[in-house]
Write a protein that holds these residues in place. Sequence first.
Motif, PDB file in Angstrom:
ATOM      1  N   SER A  86       0.858  -1.187   0.000  1.00 12.72           N
ATOM      2  CA  SER A  86       0.000   0.000   0.000  1.00 12.72           C
ATOM      3  C   SER A  86       0.894   1.237   0.000  1.00 12.72           C
ATOM      4  O   SER A  86       2.103   1.138   0.221  1.00 12.72           O
ATOM      5  CB  SER A  86      -0.934   0.005   1.215  1.00 12.72           C
ATOM      6  OG  SER A  86      -0.188   0.026   2.416  1.00 12.72           O
ATOM      7  N   ARG A  87       0.273   2.387  -0.243  1.00 10.05           N
ATOM      8  CA  ARG A  87       1.067   3.613  -0.259  1.00 10.05           C
ATOM      9  C   ARG A  87       0.244   4.765   0.305  1.00 10.05           C
ATOM     10  O   ARG A  87      -0.980   4.764   0.244  1.00 10.05           O
ATOM     11  CB  ARG A  87       1.546   3.942  -1.661  1.00 10.05           C
ATOM     12  CG  ARG A  87       0.455   4.203  -2.675  1.00 10.05           C
ATOM     13  CD  ARG A  87       1.021   4.235  -4.092  1.00 10.05           C
ATOM     14  NE  ARG A  87       1.830   5.419  -4.353  1.00 10.05           N
ATOM     15  CZ  ARG A  87       2.633   5.551  -5.404  1.00 10.05           C
ATOM     16  NH1 ARG A  87       2.751   4.561  -6.276  1.00 10.05           N
ATOM     17  NH2 ARG A  87       3.321   6.663  -5.578  1.00 10.05           N
ATOM     18  N   ASP A  88       0.980   5.727   0.864  1.00  8.73           N
ATOM     19  CA  ASP A  88       0.390   6.965   1.351  1.00  8.73           C
ATOM     20  C   ASP A  88       1.063   8.086   0.565  1.00  8.73           C
ATOM     21  O   ASP A  88       2.209   8.457   0.873  1.00  8.73           O
ATOM     22  CB  ASP A  88       0.628   7.113   2.859  1.00  8.73           C
ATOM     23  CG  ASP A  88      -0.061   8.334   3.445  1.00  8.73           C
ATOM     24  OD1 ASP A  88      -0.308   9.306   2.715  1.00  8.73           O
ATOM     25  OD2 ASP A  88      -0.331   8.309   4.652  1.00  8.73           O
ATOM     26  N   ASN A  89       0.390   8.593  -0.436  1.00  8.80           N
ATOM     27  CA  ASN A  89       1.009   9.587  -1.311  1.00  8.80           C
ATOM     28  C   ASN A  89       1.294  10.898  -0.584  1.00  8.80           C
ATOM     29  O   ASN A  89       2.245  11.607  -0.927  1.00  8.80           O
ATOM     30  CB  ASN A  89       0.116   9.849  -2.517  1.00  8.80           C
ATOM     31  CG  ASN A  89       0.054   8.652  -3.454  1.00  8.80           C
ATOM     32  OD1 ASN A  89       1.010   7.892  -3.579  1.00  8.80           O
ATOM     33  ND2 ASN A  89      -1.088   8.453  -4.093  1.00  8.80           N
ATOM     34  N   ALA A  90       0.510  11.210   0.421  1.00 10.48           N
ATOM     35  CA  ALA A  90       0.747  12.438   1.176  1.00 10.48           C
ATOM     36  C   ALA A  90       2.047  12.358   1.964  1.00 10.48           C
ATOM     37  O   ALA A  90       2.678  13.382   2.245  1.00 10.48           O
ATOM     38  CB  ALA A  90      -0.422  12.707   2.121  1.00 10.48           C
ATOM     39  N   LYS A  91       2.445  11.143   2.312  1.00 12.63           N
ATOM     40  CA  LYS A  91       3.670  10.947   3.100  1.00 12.63           C
ATOM     41  C   LYS A  91       4.812  10.424   2.240  1.00 12.63           C
ATOM     42  O   LYS A  91       5.893  10.147   2.773  1.00 12.63           O
ATOM     43  CB  LYS A  91       3.403   9.975   4.252  1.00 12.63           C
ATOM     44  CG  LYS A  91       2.414  10.481   5.281  1.00 12.63           C
ATOM     45  CD  LYS A  91       2.239   9.472   6.407  1.00 12.63           C
ATOM     46  CE  LYS A  91       1.270   9.995   7.462  1.00 12.63           C
ATOM     47  NZ  LYS A  91       1.077   8.998   8.558  1.00 12.63           N
ATOM     48  N   ASN A  92       4.574  10.254   0.926  1.00 11.85           N
ATOM     49  CA  ASN A  92       5.610   9.688   0.033  1.00 11.85           C
ATOM     50  C   ASN A  92       6.158   8.386   0.602  1.00 11.85           C
ATOM     51  O   ASN A  92       7.383   8.168   0.644  1.00 11.85           O
ATOM     52  CB  ASN A  92       6.752  10.697  -0.180  1.00 11.85           C
ATOM     53  CG  ASN A  92       6.345  11.854  -1.067  1.00 11.85           C
ATOM     54  OD1 ASN A  92       5.351  11.781  -1.786  1.00 11.85           O
ATOM     55  ND2 ASN A  92       7.099  12.928  -1.007  1.00 11.85           N
ATOM     56  N   THR A  93       5.258   7.541   1.040  1.00 10.65           N
ATOM     57  CA  THR A  93       5.654   6.317   1.724  1.00 10.65           C
ATOM     58  C   THR A  93       4.911   5.117   1.140  1.00 10.65           C
ATOM     59  O   THR A  93       3.720   5.216   0.825  1.00 10.65           O
ATOM     60  CB  THR A  93       5.363   6.427   3.228  1.00 10.65           C
ATOM     61  OG1 THR A  93       6.121   7.523   3.777  1.00 10.65           O
ATOM     62  CG2 THR A  93       5.761   5.149   3.955  1.00 10.65           C
ATOM     63  N   VAL A  94       5.634   4.015   1.014  1.00  3.81           N
ATOM     64  CA  VAL A  94       5.035   2.751   0.604  1.00  3.81           C
ATOM     65  C   VAL A  94       5.249   1.746   1.723  1.00  3.81           C
ATOM     66  O   VAL A  94       6.268   1.789   2.429  1.00  3.81           O
ATOM     67  CB  VAL A  94       5.638   2.254  -0.730  1.00  3.81           C
ATOM     68  CG1 VAL A  94       7.119   1.963  -0.593  1.00  3.81           C
ATOM     69  CG2 VAL A  94       4.888   1.049  -1.245  1.00  3.81           C
ATOM     70  N   TYR A  95       4.271   0.868   1.890  1.00  7.61           N
ATOM     71  CA  TYR A  95       4.309  -0.118   2.966  1.00  7.61           C
ATOM     72  C   TYR A  95       4.214  -1.526   2.390  1.00  7.61           C
ATOM     73  O   TYR A  95       3.678  -1.736   1.300  1.00  7.61           O
ATOM     74  CB  TYR A  95       3.144   0.085   3.930  1.00  7.61           C
ATOM     75  CG  TYR A  95       3.054   1.477   4.497  1.00  7.61           C
ATOM     76  CD1 TYR A  95       2.217   2.438   3.926  1.00  7.61           C
ATOM     77  CD2 TYR A  95       3.801   1.839   5.606  1.00  7.61           C
ATOM     78  CE1 TYR A  95       2.134   3.719   4.437  1.00  7.61           C
ATOM     79  CE2 TYR A  95       3.720   3.124   6.138  1.00  7.61           C
ATOM     80  CZ  TYR A  95       2.886   4.058   5.544  1.00  7.61           C
ATOM     81  OH  TYR A  95       2.806   5.332   6.053  1.00  7.61           O
ATOM     82  N   LEU A  96       4.721  -2.484   3.158  1.00  9.52           N
ATOM     83  CA  LEU A  96       4.539  -3.893   2.820  1.00  9.52           C
ATOM     84  C   LEU A  96       4.137  -4.609   4.102  1.00  9.52           C
ATOM     85  O   LEU A  96       4.957  -4.767   5.010  1.00  9.52           O
ATOM     86  CB  LEU A  96       5.810  -4.505   2.241  1.00  9.52           C
ATOM     87  CG  LEU A  96       5.652  -5.942   1.745  1.00  9.52           C
ATOM     88  CD1 LEU A  96       4.745  -5.986   0.506  1.00  9.52           C
ATOM     89  CD2 LEU A  96       7.015  -6.559   1.408  1.00  9.52           C
ATOM     90  N   GLN A  97       2.877  -4.988   4.173  1.00 12.95           N
ATOM     91  CA  GLN A  97       2.391  -5.773   5.295  1.00 12.95           C
ATOM     92  C   GLN A  97       2.613  -7.238   4.972  1.00 12.95           C
ATOM     93  O   GLN A  97       2.089  -7.740   3.972  1.00 12.95           O
ATOM     94  CB  GLN A  97       0.904  -5.500   5.532  1.00 12.95           C
ATOM     95  CG  GLN A  97       0.296  -6.318   6.651  1.00 12.95           C
ATOM     96  CD  GLN A  97       0.854  -5.946   8.017  1.00 12.95           C
ATOM     97  OE1 GLN A  97       1.044  -4.779   8.317  1.00 12.95           O
ATOM     98  NE2 GLN A  97       1.137  -6.953   8.838  1.00 12.95           N
ATOM     99  N   MET A  98       3.381  -7.911   5.808  1.00 11.47           N
ATOM    100  CA  MET A  98       3.740  -9.309   5.564  1.00 11.47           C
ATOM    101  C   MET A  98       3.132 -10.164   6.664  1.00 11.47           C
ATOM    102  O   MET A  98       3.521 -10.046   7.836  1.00 11.47           O
ATOM    103  CB  MET A  98       5.265  -9.461   5.537  1.00 11.47           C
ATOM    104  CG  MET A  98       5.951  -8.541   4.537  1.00 11.47           C
ATOM    105  SD  MET A  98       7.728  -8.830   4.407  1.00 11.47           S
ATOM    106  CE  MET A  98       8.256  -8.314   6.045  1.00 11.47           C
ATOM    107  N   ASN A  99       2.182 -10.989   6.298  1.00 12.94           N
ATOM    108  CA  ASN A  99       1.527 -11.886   7.244  1.00 12.94           C
ATOM    109  C   ASN A  99       1.908 -13.332   6.938  1.00 12.94           C
ATOM    110  O   ASN A  99       2.393 -13.644   5.858  1.00 12.94           O
ATOM    111  CB  ASN A  99       0.008 -11.722   7.159  1.00 12.94           C
ATOM    112  CG  ASN A  99      -0.458 -10.324   7.518  1.00 12.94           C
ATOM    113  OD1 ASN A  99       0.165  -9.643   8.332  1.00 12.94           O
ATOM    114  ND2 ASN A  99      -1.555  -9.891   6.928  1.00 12.94           N
ATOM    115  N   SER A 100       1.653 -14.194   7.895  1.00 11.76           N
ATOM    116  CA  SER A 100       1.928 -15.628   7.723  1.00 11.76           C
ATOM    117  C   SER A 100       3.325 -15.851   7.163  1.00 11.76           C
ATOM    118  O   SER A 100       3.514 -16.591   6.192  1.00 11.76           O
ATOM    119  CB  SER A 100       0.882 -16.256   6.796  1.00 11.76           C
ATOM    120  OG  SER A 100      -0.425 -16.068   7.300  1.00 11.76           O
TER     121      SER A 100
END
Length: 119
Positions: free
Chosen positions: A70-84
């Motif tokens: 996912s990404r937050d364009n206002a924060k110029n940030t991308v995330y990677l949620q890693m489950n299991s």
Amino acid sequence: QVQVVESGGGLAQPGESLRLSCAVSGSIFGLDTMGWYRQAPGKQRELVAIITGGGSTNYADSVKGRFTISRDNAKNTVYLQMNSLEPEDTAVYYCQSKIRFAGGVRDFWGQGTQVTVSS
């Protein structure tokens, strides 16, 4: 000076979760596609997940259903949620960002963050 900085790696047991973040800072016009790649010891760097500026996503088959980008364009940030998480997910994870400047688009890479999955 543009910086791409990952955070959130660490040690997890199989089945647990981790969340990676990648923040882009500096004087830029904007961000296009952003992605996460990983490189395990002795292996080539491989794509994990990408997300376009419009929010379309694509995942490696090995992480589909377990990882979410996912990404937050206002924060110029991308995330990677890693489950299991699985031991096979152990690798250095790198963030790649296509950054827009006045003269065009350039690829930038972060320094990498280690993810280790082990019991």
